[in-house]
Design a protein around this motif. Structure first.
Motif, PDB file in Angstrom:
ATOM      1  N   PRO A   1      31.884  51.762  40.943  1.00 64.24           N
ATOM      2  CA  PRO A   1      32.250  52.558  42.112  1.00 64.24           C
ATOM      3  C   PRO A   1      32.742  53.960  41.715  1.00 64.24           C
ATOM      4  N   PHE A   2      32.210  54.954  42.380  1.00 67.52           N
ATOM      5  CA  PHE A   2      32.611  56.361  42.207  1.00 67.52           C
ATOM      6  C   PHE A   2      32.336  56.909  40.811  1.00 67.52           C
ATOM      7  N   LYS A   3      31.507  56.243  40.024  1.00 67.83           N
ATOM      8  CA  LYS A   3      31.228  56.668  38.651  1.00 67.83           C
ATOM      9  C   LYS A   3      29.802  57.171  38.509  1.00 67.83           C
ATOM     10  N   THR A   4      29.617  58.050  37.514  1.00 68.42           N
ATOM     11  CA  THR A   4      28.286  58.564  37.214  1.00 68.42           C
ATOM     12  C   THR A   4      27.904  58.325  35.754  1.00 68.42           C
TER      13      THR A   4
ATOM     14  N   ALA B   1      21.564  56.774  44.287  1.00 65.32           N
ATOM     15  CA  ALA B   1      22.078  56.308  45.575  1.00 65.32           C
ATOM     16  C   ALA B   1      23.559  55.997  45.443  1.00 65.32           C
ATOM     17  N   ALA B   2      24.204  55.872  46.583  1.00 65.79           N
ATOM     18  CA  ALA B   2      25.628  55.539  46.636  1.00 65.79           C
ATOM     19  C   ALA B   2      25.843  54.503  47.724  1.00 65.79           C
ATOM     20  N   ASP B   3      27.020  53.874  47.709  1.00 60.08           N
ATOM     21  CA  ASP B   3      27.334  52.951  48.793  1.00 60.08           C
ATOM     22  C   ASP B   3      27.871  53.742  49.986  1.00 60.08           C
ATOM     23  N   THR B   4      28.307  53.062  51.013  1.00 56.72           N
ATOM     24  CA  THR B   4      28.727  53.736  52.243  1.00 56.72           C
ATOM     25  C   THR B   4      30.224  54.026  52.289  1.00 56.72           C
ATOM     26  N   VAL B   5      30.945  53.754  51.204  1.00 51.94           N
ATOM     27  CA  VAL B   5      32.373  54.065  51.152  1.00 51.94           C
ATOM     28  C   VAL B   5      32.529  55.568  50.970  1.00 51.94           C
TER      29      VAL B   5
ATOM     30  N   ASN C   1      23.321  62.403  43.580  1.00 53.85           N
ATOM     31  CA  ASN C   1      22.649  63.427  42.765  1.00 53.85           C
ATOM     32  C   ASN C   1      23.163  63.409  41.329  1.00 53.85           C
ATOM     33  N   GLN C   2      24.460  63.214  41.159  1.00 53.55           N
ATOM     34  CA  GLN C   2      25.041  63.162  39.812  1.00 53.55           C
ATOM     35  C   GLN C   2      24.547  61.932  39.058  1.00 53.55           C
ATOM     36  N   ARG C   3      24.403  60.813  39.759  1.00 51.09           N
ATOM     37  CA  ARG C   3      23.877  59.607  39.108  1.00 51.09           C
ATOM     38  C   ARG C   3      22.435  59.822  38.647  1.00 51.09           C
TER      39      ARG C   3
END
Length: 141
Positions: free
Chosen positions: A41-44, A74-78, A89-91
């Motif tokens: 979570p919240f990491k790249t 992609a990211a989650d909805t949090v 984008n960072q991922r």
């Protein structure tokens, strides 16, 4: 039992009235390999399993020298959407950088962050990803 792949190719030849080369773009004839990298979570940053997945993708990309490489983060909805788009984008950029470190030419790589995907509670780990696709997409344009 009918063989759908053979029937599809035969139908393409019969309907289109063209040679076999006209059917070369059928998706079942050239499946695009894809590789999924998971993030915390919240990491790249890539963890060891993620680095291993990227190494597998890089190996395949170095064999298919003419195929483009697309990385979709992609990211989650949090959180809010702009932050999740930036995170995705960072991922994608982190995975692309590892592909380059593993020997894939930067000019072959395209990155895209699509932001939050899924809906709670399904949007957790499955959405914190970057997907590597080698080859062109057969999605409608």
């Amino acid at each position: 039992m009918p063989r759908p792949n053979l029937l599809s190719a035969a139908a393409c030849l019969a309907v289109a009235g063209i040679g076999l080369a006209g059917c070369a773009d059928l998706p079942f004839m050239h499946p695009q390999p894809s590789y999924v990298v998971f993030f915390a979570p919240f990491k790249t940053n890539l963890n060891p399993p993620g680095i291993a997945v990227v190494a597998q993708a890089a190996h395949k990309a170095k064999i298919d020298l003419l195929s483009p490489v697309t990385v979709t983060g992609a990211a989650d909805t949090v959180g809010n959407t702009p932050d999740n788009v930036a995170l995705s984008n960072q991922r994608a950029a982190a995975v692309a950088a590892q592909l380059v470190a593993d020997g894939v030419a930067p000019a072959r790589i395209t990155t895209e962050g699509i932001g939050p995907i899924g809906s709670p509670p399904d949007s957790k780990q499955a959405s914190r990803t970057a997907t590597i696709v080698i080859g062109r997409s057969h999605a409608p344009q």
